[in-house]
Design a protein around this motif. Sequence first.
Motif, PDB file in Angstrom:
ATOM      1  N   TYR A  35       0.861  -1.179   0.000  1.00 34.57           N
ATOM      2  CA  TYR A  35       0.000   0.000   0.000  1.00 34.57           C
ATOM      3  C   TYR A  35       0.893   1.222   0.000  1.00 34.57           C
ATOM      4  O   TYR A  35       1.855   1.316   0.768  1.00 34.57           O
ATOM      5  CB  TYR A  35      -0.899   0.018   1.234  1.00 34.57           C
ATOM      6  N   ALA A  36       0.604   2.172  -0.878  1.00 35.16           N
ATOM      7  CA  ALA A  36       1.356   3.424  -0.952  1.00 35.16           C
ATOM      8  C   ALA A  36       0.536   4.535  -0.318  1.00 35.16           C
ATOM      9  O   ALA A  36      -0.638   4.718  -0.658  1.00 35.16           O
ATOM     10  CB  ALA A  36       1.684   3.760  -2.403  1.00 35.16           C
ATOM     11  N   ASN A  37       1.146   5.291   0.578  1.00 37.00           N
ATOM     12  CA  ASN A  37       0.410   6.334   1.275  1.00 37.00           C
ATOM     13  C   ASN A  37       0.099   7.500   0.349  1.00 37.00           C
ATOM     14  O   ASN A  37       0.683   7.643  -0.727  1.00 37.00           O
ATOM     15  CB  ASN A  37       1.211   6.834   2.479  1.00 37.00           C
ATOM     16  N   GLU A  38      -0.838   8.329   0.766  1.00 43.38           N
ATOM     17  CA  GLU A  38      -1.163   9.524  -0.007  1.00 43.38           C
ATOM     18  C   GLU A  38       0.009  10.492   0.046  1.00 43.38           C
ATOM     19  O   GLU A  38       0.589  10.733   1.098  1.00 43.38           O
ATOM     20  CB  GLU A  38      -2.444  10.188   0.508  1.00 43.38           C
ATOM     21  N   LEU A  39       0.343  11.039  -1.109  1.00 46.75           N
ATOM     22  CA  LEU A  39       1.569  11.827  -1.225  1.00 46.75           C
ATOM     23  C   LEU A  39       1.461  13.177  -0.539  1.00 46.75           C
ATOM     24  O   LEU A  39       2.383  13.623   0.133  1.00 46.75           O
ATOM     25  CB  LEU A  39       1.916  12.003  -2.704  1.00 46.75           C
ATOM     26  N   TYR A  40       0.320  13.850  -0.687  1.00 50.30           N
ATOM     27  CA  TYR A  40       0.199  15.222  -0.194  1.00 50.30           C
ATOM     28  C   TYR A  40      -0.713  15.342   1.018  1.00 50.30           C
ATOM     29  O   TYR A  40      -1.012  16.433   1.453  1.00 50.30           O
ATOM     30  CB  TYR A  40      -0.319  16.123  -1.321  1.00 50.30           C
ATOM     31  N   GLY A  41      -1.178  14.223   1.548  1.00 50.02           N
ATOM     32  CA  GLY A  41      -1.997  14.269   2.745  1.00 50.02           C
ATOM     33  C   GLY A  41      -3.428  14.688   2.503  1.00 50.02           C
ATOM     34  O   GLY A  41      -4.150  14.993   3.446  1.00 50.02           O
ATOM     35  N   ASP A  42      -3.874  14.723   1.238  1.00 48.91           N
ATOM     36  CA  ASP A  42      -5.244  15.133   0.914  1.00 48.91           C
ATOM     37  C   ASP A  42      -6.092  13.976   0.398  1.00 48.91           C
ATOM     38  O   ASP A  42      -7.046  14.158  -0.339  1.00 48.91           O
ATOM     39  CB  ASP A  42      -5.222  16.249  -0.149  1.00 48.91           C
ATOM     40  N   GLY A  43      -5.736  12.761   0.763  1.00 50.43           N
ATOM     41  CA  GLY A  43      -6.475  11.599   0.289  1.00 50.43           C
ATOM     42  C   GLY A  43      -5.786  10.944  -0.890  1.00 50.43           C
ATOM     43  O   GLY A  43      -4.793  11.425  -1.404  1.00 50.43           O
ATOM     44  N   GLY A  44      -6.322   9.822  -1.311  1.00 51.56           N
ATOM     45  CA  GLY A  44      -5.719   9.104  -2.426  1.00 51.56           C
ATOM     46  C   GLY A  44      -4.882   7.947  -1.939  1.00 51.56           C
ATOM     47  O   GLY A  44      -5.248   7.236  -1.009  1.00 51.56           O
ATOM     48  N   GLY A  45      -3.716   7.757  -2.531  1.00 48.10           N
ATOM     49  CA  GLY A  45      -2.875   6.617  -2.220  1.00 48.10           C
ATOM     50  C   GLY A  45      -2.819   5.682  -3.405  1.00 48.10           C
ATOM     51  O   GLY A  45      -3.140   6.070  -4.535  1.00 48.10           O
ATOM     52  N   GLY A  46      -2.413   4.441  -3.173  1.00 45.86           N
ATOM     53  CA  GLY A  46      -2.323   3.523  -4.293  1.00 45.86           C
ATOM     54  C   GLY A  46      -1.833   2.161  -3.885  1.00 45.86           C
ATOM     55  O   GLY A  46      -1.645   1.859  -2.700  1.00 45.86           O
ATOM     56  N   VAL A  47      -1.612   1.326  -4.898  1.00 47.61           N
ATOM     57  CA  VAL A  47      -1.171  -0.047  -4.697  1.00 47.61           C
ATOM     58  C   VAL A  47      -0.008  -0.327  -5.639  1.00 47.61           C
ATOM     59  O   VAL A  47      -0.026   0.095  -6.808  1.00 47.61           O
ATOM     60  CB  VAL A  47      -2.316  -1.048  -4.966  1.00 47.61           C
ATOM     61  N   ARG A  48       0.994  -1.034  -5.155  1.00 45.98           N
ATOM     62  CA  ARG A  48       2.122  -1.472  -5.964  1.00 45.98           C
ATOM     63  C   ARG A  48       2.268  -2.981  -5.786  1.00 45.98           C
ATOM     64  O   ARG A  48       2.288  -3.473  -4.647  1.00 45.98           O
ATOM     65  CB  ARG A  48       3.402  -0.759  -5.539  1.00 45.98           C
ATOM     66  N   ALA A  49       2.374  -3.720  -6.891  1.00 47.90           N
ATOM     67  CA  ALA A  49       2.561  -5.160  -6.857  1.00 47.90           C
ATOM     68  C   ALA A  49       3.849  -5.524  -7.588  1.00 47.90           C
ATOM     69  O   ALA A  49       4.154  -4.954  -8.642  1.00 47.90           O
ATOM     70  CB  ALA A  49       1.376  -5.876  -7.495  1.00 47.90           C
ATOM     71  N   ASP A  50       4.613  -6.460  -7.025  1.00 44.41           N
ATOM     72  CA  ASP A  50       5.854  -6.944  -7.627  1.00 44.41           C
ATOM     73  C   ASP A  50       5.797  -8.471  -7.698  1.00 44.41           C
ATOM     74  O   ASP A  50       5.425  -9.129  -6.710  1.00 44.41           O
ATOM     75  CB  ASP A  50       7.064  -6.544  -6.787  1.00 44.41           C
ATOM     76  N   PHE A  51       6.193  -9.047  -8.818  1.00 43.98           N
ATOM     77  CA  PHE A  51       6.279 -10.501  -8.913  1.00 43.98           C
ATOM     78  C   PHE A  51       7.359 -10.873  -9.926  1.00 43.98           C
ATOM     79  O   PHE A  51       7.548 -10.181 -10.929  1.00 43.98           O
ATOM     80  CB  PHE A  51       4.927 -11.105  -9.315  1.00 43.98           C
ATOM     81  N   GLY A  52       8.103 -11.961  -9.608  1.00 44.11           N
ATOM     82  CA  GLY A  52       9.174 -12.346 -10.505  1.00 44.11           C
ATOM     83  C   GLY A  52      10.024 -13.475  -9.947  1.00 44.11           C
ATOM     84  O   GLY A  52       9.571 -14.297  -9.138  1.00 44.11           O
ATOM     85  N   TYR A  53      11.300 -13.485 -10.344  1.00 41.27           N
ATOM     86  CA  TYR A  53      12.248 -14.547 -10.016  1.00 41.27           C
ATOM     87  C   TYR A  53      13.362 -13.979  -9.150  1.00 41.27           C
ATOM     88  O   TYR A  53      13.804 -12.850  -9.354  1.00 41.27           O
ATOM     89  CB  TYR A  53      12.832 -15.136 -11.310  1.00 41.27           C
ATOM     90  N   LEU A  54      13.835 -14.775  -8.183  1.00 43.37           N
ATOM     91  CA  LEU A  54      14.863 -14.334  -7.257  1.00 43.37           C
ATOM     92  C   LEU A  54      15.863 -15.455  -7.028  1.00 43.37           C
ATOM     93  O   LEU A  54      15.480 -16.616  -6.842  1.00 43.37           O
ATOM     94  CB  LEU A  54      14.239 -13.925  -5.919  1.00 43.37           C
TER      95      LEU A  54
END
Length: 236
Positions: A35-54
């Motif tokens: 979960y990505a927090n809201e950048l400017y503190g006025d709501g919003g935010g987002g989602v980041r997903a990562d998948f692959g090989y390690l």
Amino acid sequence: MRIILSITIILFTLSVVAQKSNLEFKHGLAGGISYANELYGDGGGGVRADFGYLTQLLVGRRLRGRVGVGLSMVVNNSKNNYNNILSTRSGFRSSRDTSFALRAGSFTTRFVALAIPLEYRFVSDGEIPWTAGVTYRPGFVLLKSVENEFSQYDWVWTTNQRLNETSVIEERPSISRFTEAISVNIGYETERLLLRLTIGRDQWDYVDDYVGGENRWLFGVEVVKWIRGINDKIGD
């Protein structure tokens, strides 16, 4: 910070390769969501997903750890609202009434990137198989979509008034080809799985006069499924 981390990982790996005759590798499929927090503190935010090989190399004697490198896809979807962001280039002006040209709006950003995670993690030898580490993920953006919706107005700071406010304007700014994220993690590992919690920061830049880029806090979870039968020891 990222340059120091990369150089440290490379030098540490070369040192281990030169000193050890038997190298133990682990290979796995990794996936995570944050979960990505809201950048400017006025709501919003987002989602980041990562998948692959390690893949990871066992290093050290007294201080047991692993140096890892991988290849992963990053999927980002975020919306950040902003208000009263002063332009540093073309959108700022002042007058005898001491007014400023301001904006209120939101950036909606979606992109798919190819990343190369570099990491080091400490592995406990105690009864509880806990682990802690740091990961740096530079990435190259493959697909992207950005929308900026805003209204512009003159703000008189002496009376806190909005004047000459426009209707909603839609723009499609671009973002740079590169993105990066750095995070720390703590987790629990078995022979088959590695489960860990992460906290970090990600960043990318806009090609825009008002909002130059985003740098957000990430809070997430990652799972690595070790591939049995491929984890080997390479001898002399």
